[in-house]
Write a protein that holds these residues in place. Structure first.
Motif, PDB file in Angstrom:
ATOM      1  N   CYS A 215      39.385  34.552  41.187  1.00 49.15           N
ATOM      2  CA  CYS A 215      38.363  35.572  41.405  1.00 49.15           C
ATOM      3  C   CYS A 215      38.397  36.088  42.840  1.00 49.15           C
ATOM      4  O   CYS A 215      38.041  37.227  43.113  1.00 49.15           O
ATOM      5  N   GLY A 216      38.839  35.210  43.745  1.00 47.99           N
ATOM      6  CA  GLY A 216      38.877  35.609  45.151  1.00 47.99           C
ATOM      7  C   GLY A 216      39.887  36.724  45.414  1.00 47.99           C
ATOM      8  O   GLY A 216      39.791  37.425  46.421  1.00 47.99           O
ATOM      9  N   LYS A 217      40.854  36.904  44.525  1.00 45.64           N
ATOM     10  CA  LYS A 217      41.902  37.896  44.767  1.00 45.64           C
ATOM     11  C   LYS A 217      41.622  39.219  44.062  1.00 45.64           C
ATOM     12  O   LYS A 217      42.443  40.130  44.112  1.00 45.64           O
ATOM     13  N   LEU A 218      40.509  39.293  43.412  1.00 51.85           N
ATOM     14  CA  LEU A 218      40.215  40.518  42.677  1.00 51.85           C
ATOM     15  C   LEU A 218      39.522  41.526  43.583  1.00 51.85           C
ATOM     16  O   LEU A 218      38.759  41.168  44.472  1.00 51.85           O
ATOM     17  N   ASN A 219      39.796  42.789  43.359  1.00 52.31           N
ATOM     18  CA  ASN A 219      39.053  43.819  44.086  1.00 52.31           C
ATOM     19  C   ASN A 219      37.748  44.083  43.352  1.00 52.31           C
ATOM     20  O   ASN A 219      37.566  43.637  42.213  1.00 52.31           O
ATOM     21  N   PRO A 220      36.825  44.756  43.983  1.00 51.32           N
ATOM     22  CA  PRO A 220      35.488  44.935  43.380  1.00 51.32           C
ATOM     23  C   PRO A 220      35.515  45.469  41.959  1.00 51.32           C
ATOM     24  O   PRO A 220      34.738  45.023  41.112  1.00 51.32           O
ATOM     25  N   GLU A 221      36.417  46.414  41.694  1.00 53.25           N
ATOM     26  CA  GLU A 221      36.437  46.975  40.334  1.00 53.25           C
ATOM     27  C   GLU A 221      36.881  45.916  39.329  1.00 53.25           C
ATOM     28  O   GLU A 221      36.318  45.792  38.240  1.00 53.25           O
ATOM     29  N   GLU A 222      37.896  45.184  39.734  1.00 47.06           N
ATOM     30  CA  GLU A 222      38.404  44.156  38.829  1.00 47.06           C
ATOM     31  C   GLU A 222      37.320  43.094  38.585  1.00 47.06           C
ATOM     32  O   GLU A 222      37.206  42.552  37.490  1.00 47.06           O
ATOM     33  N   LYS A 223      36.557  42.832  39.641  1.00 44.21           N
ATOM     34  CA  LYS A 223      35.479  41.860  39.482  1.00 44.21           C
ATOM     35  C   LYS A 223      34.448  42.353  38.481  1.00 44.21           C
ATOM     36  O   LYS A 223      33.959  41.599  37.639  1.00 44.21           O
ATOM     37  N   MET A 224      34.138  43.617  38.602  1.00 48.86           N
ATOM     38  CA  MET A 224      33.180  44.189  37.664  1.00 48.86           C
ATOM     39  C   MET A 224      33.691  44.056  36.228  1.00 48.86           C
ATOM     40  O   MET A 224      32.947  43.709  35.312  1.00 48.86           O
ATOM     41  N   LEU A 225      34.958  44.316  36.070  1.00 43.82           N
ATOM     42  CA  LEU A 225      35.552  44.210  34.742  1.00 43.82           C
ATOM     43  C   LEU A 225      35.482  42.778  34.226  1.00 43.82           C
ATOM     44  O   LEU A 225      35.157  42.525  33.067  1.00 43.82           O
TER      45      LEU A 225
END
Length: 782
Positions: A215-225
């Motif tokens: 999760c630490g490597k995800l960008n904000p959009e990916e996190k939202m997804l």
DNA sequence: GAGAGGACGCTACG
DNA sequence: CGTAGCGTCC
């Protein structure tokens, strides 16, 4: 019982003997100690092996210490007693070692108003529920969930990524090679390294696994997804990963290791997966790093973590975690700044450890693998079997145990601040007292011996002083295992008048207080200035809750009073302790279960002392004529009957012979016939079914109930009775209901601190005590 | 010889 | 009866 300062005697006279530790079998030497008691003046000394110096120079006069033995005072500190009484609500301040536990330098810390209130001295200005609203979902989990939790096919083991040797060993080599890459890497690298690097290794192994999303490597959009995906998952399985390389699924460790991350399995395929192949096509694994970050970095990192963990916990979907209490407590500790315990206390996380324990409380599993092997041996177990197995237990689980998890987590995250320095002073004080008592004991015995050693005391009492010869008519209690003469205080007090007993036994109470409640608590707070017990939901076979490190439930009721005033008087008193006390719940339950008219009659007079009334009924005298000894006997006998203790145990407690103890029991049972009938009914039922049920539907199977061996069978029978009476019931129910009430209504700034079997200890802000008292209605117990 | 770990005894709570 | 916990002894 007062420990008045004793007459002083020449200091240092015995100091030479202290350093010479001689093996008992090798040498005996004479020590002509002056004898202050009426015992023969000279004895062979008992050669000793000592851990510490027995005697040291006592060049100062120790302060006077008195152990008070009086009933707790029943007075509300600031609210009127009248109102409290009218509400059927009683409070007791748990007075306790007041010299030690007092004010602390926390910003919000306030000392308690009363001289007696020693223990809880802080108020939490909780960041209120408004700050980060978490929806507390009261949802009814479907029956399907029961099967899943009680006999899960897609349980957290499926996400086990622990690089541990034993795991691999269990799986065997073929699994090791075919198994997840992460497991393999971890096993090679993690085993011999330090904890830190193990954690690094594990984390690296987890995050480098292609199936795990870091999760630490995800960008904000990916996190939202990802968050959205988590929201749509049919179930979420969470497992904490610790810094020492272990996970929640491993067996319990002595000290809870620091958390470094959280593994989240988003499950969409609930069917058709086997434990060996846990990850379905639509499932995903996410790793959330959970490490304390420096203050400057908190702003940004918190954002993402909140997105995942907090939102996951606030949702109404199925969330599963083995040892869910640890997860919730970790969450609370982690978000201490942003999260109120009230928000977490309503979370529902399914916990296979709890459900597994309910199925077989007598043999709890030590780790997840154990549990899994026990309940999910065949991967394709039909659901019907699981449903059948948990019949009757599901309600207990979902209505009570499940609620308890988060309540315990909130309780555990509460910090009870303690003045360490004052506690250390108390320890020194008691140490001085112990030395003094030790010298007295040596003088009384006429020789040097290790007062904390039972074998040595036994030698002194029964071989040197031959005290048993002075009371031939009385049968002396024996130890359980080896049938030796008991050296318990109760047993020895038969031999000789109590004052000498206390001298010779060196006052075990003082020793207990020092070792367990002063030094013991000090050892619980290394590197911190507070204590918080760890609460265990599944460690007691009868369904009670237990506490450890320190054991809050065993703190002495009687306050230790030290005449030298050392505590600091607070200026602004804001917090007091309030205790809800469900008078003798278990005895009430016995009355209810047996419907004994005499016993029930006692409870119609709520203001009367139950044990005095019992003693008067039992002995056939008026209440005024009941002596304190009668009352004590009645109390012990009642408990021995209620708890199913045998006559040996009772004889040990009362300090009478086993024959006498069983006569006491018999005469009690003769008086309360219905109680005896109830006991026999329970035993018969157990013989027939092989198990017993408690009032809440808790179940205990007793395989020995039909054992050919008389002793073993009798024990099983006592256990059966004990289980039915002792089973956590009313308190548990009230416990949850009220906790939930406190959270949802938010009428008071109060907080549940401890559960002491039939008492609940709350912390209430001083100004709200009356309101708090008023909100509580009389619990309808009997 | 030192230390770990189990058995045992006692005590606190209910 | 059944928890926790401390201490000694082997």
């Amino acid at each position: 019982m007062a420990l008045a300062p004793t007459s002083t005697y020449a200091a240092g006279q015995d100091s030479s003997s202290s350093s010479t530790a001689i093996k008992a079998s090798k040498k005996m030497e004479n020590l002509n100690l002056p004898n202050s008691l009426n015992h023969p003046p000279r004895f062979l000394s008992f050669p000793l092996k000592r851990k510490h110096e027995i005697l040291e120079h006592q060049n100062d006069h120790p302060p006077k210490i008195s152990l008070t033995r009086h009933p707790p005072k029943w007075e509300p500190p600031h609210c009127s007693q009248k109102q409290a009484g009218e509400n059927g609500f009683s409070k007791v301040k748990r007075a306790w070692s007041e010299t030690a536990i007092s004010e602390l330098p926390e910003p919000q810390a306030k000392v308690s108003p009363s001289h007696q209130t020693g223990i809880v001295v802080e108020v939490h200005k909780e960041t209120c529920a408004t700050k980060k609203p978490l929806q507390i979902c009261q949802r009814k989990v479907e029956e399907k969930c029961c099967e899943s939790t009680l006999a899960s096919k897609w349980t957290p083991s499926s996400v086990t990524c622990k690089p541990l040797k034993h795991k691999r060993a269990k799986l065997g080599p073929e699994h090791g090679t075919n198994g997840p890459k992460i497991s393999h890497e971890g096993a090679n690298g993690g085993g011999e390294l330090q904890n830190q690097s193990k954690a690094g290794c594990l984390t690296a192994a987890l995050t480098s696994d292609p199936r795990v999303t870091d999760c630490g490597k995800l960008n904000p959009e990916e996190k939202m997804l990802m968050l959205e995906k988590a929201g749509h998952a049919k179930a979420l399985v969470l497992t904490l990963v610790y810094r020492d390389g272990t996970t929640q699924l491993d067996s319990e460790q002595k000290l809870a290791p620091a958390v470094c991350g959280l593994l989240m399995l988003m499950k969409n395929d609930l069917d058709g997966r086997t434990p060996e192949d846990p990850l379905g096509q639509n499932d995903s694994l996410v790793y959330l790093k959970l490490e304390h970050t420096p203050a400057w970095a908190q702003q940004c990192t918190h954002q993402s973590r909140e997105d995942m963990l907090l939102q996951v916990l606030s949702r109404s979907q199925l969330v599963v975690c083995y040892k869910a209490k640890d997860l919730l407590r970790t969450t609370l500790q982690f978000y201490r700044q942003d999260l109120s315990w009230k928000q977490v206390a309503g979370c529902h996380v399914q916990d296979p450890q709890v459900s597994g324990w309910l199925l077989d409380p007598a043999n709890p599993s030590s780790c997840y693998q154990d549990l899994f092997n026990k309940h999910c041996k065949r991967p394709h177990t039909t659901p019907a079997q699981g449903t059948k197995k948990c019949q009757g237990l599901w309600e207990l689980y979902s209505d009570m145990e499940l609620n308890m998890i988060s309540v315990l987590a909130a309780m555990e995250s509460h910090r009870i601040h303690v003045d360490k320095e004052a506690l250390k002073r108390t320890s020194d004080l008691l140490g001085t007292k112990m030395k003094q008592l030790e010298q007295e004991a040596h003088r009384a015995a006429g020789q040097i011996f290790l007062v904390t050693s039972n074998p040595q005391l036994r030698t002194v009492l029964f071989e040197k002083l031959c005290l048993q010869e002075r009371c031939e008519n009385k049968k002396l209690p024996k130890t359980i295992n080896k049938q030796q003469q008991s050296t318990s205080e109760a047993a020895v007090s038969i031999l000789i008048p109590l004052v000498y007993t206390t001298t010779l036994c060196c006052n075990p109470q003082v020793h207990k207080i020092k070792s367990t409640f002063v030094d013991g608590i000090l050892s619980c707070m290394t590197n911190k200035n507070y204590i918080s017990s760890t609460w265990y939901q599944t460690s007691v076979v009868t369904g009670r809750i237990s506490a450890k490190h320190p054991n809050f439930q065993a703190l002495p009721r009687q306050p230790l009073q030290i005449t030298k005033k050392q505590y600091i008087q607070g200026k602004n008193e804001t917090v007091i302790n309030v205790e809800l006390y469900f008078c003798q719940v278990e005895l009430r339950l016995l009355a209810h279960l047996s419907s004994d008219p005499e016993l029930l009659r006692i409870f119609t007079h709520p203001q009367a002392d139950v044990f005095t009334m019992l003693a008067s009924q039992w002995k056939g005298v008026t209440e005024a004529e009941v002596t304190s000894e009668d009352r004590e006997h009645a109390k012990r006998i009642v408990y021995s009957v209620v708890y199913g203790a045998g006559r040996e145990r009772l004889s040990g407690i009362l300090g009478v012979s086993a024959e006498q103890a069983s006569r006491f029991q018999d005469s009690f049972l003769q008086t309360y016939r219905e109680v005896q009938a109830f006991i026999q009914r329970t035993i018969q039922q157990c013989h027939k079914q092989g198990y017993v049920l408690s009032i809440m539907g808790r179940r205990r199977t007793l395989p020995n109930i039909n054992a050919p061996d008389w002793g073993i069978r009798m024990q099983a029978e006592r256990q059966a009775v004990n289980f039915v009476v002792q089973g956590r019931m009313t308190v548990g129910a009230v416990f949850c209901r009220n906790s939930v009430w406190c959270i949802s209504e938010c009428v008071c700034n109060c907080r549940l601190i401890a559960q002491l079997h039939d008492e609940l200890l709350y912390e209430v802000e001083d100004s709200q005590v009356e309101q708090f008292a008023g909100e509580f209605t009389t619990p309808n117990i009997s």
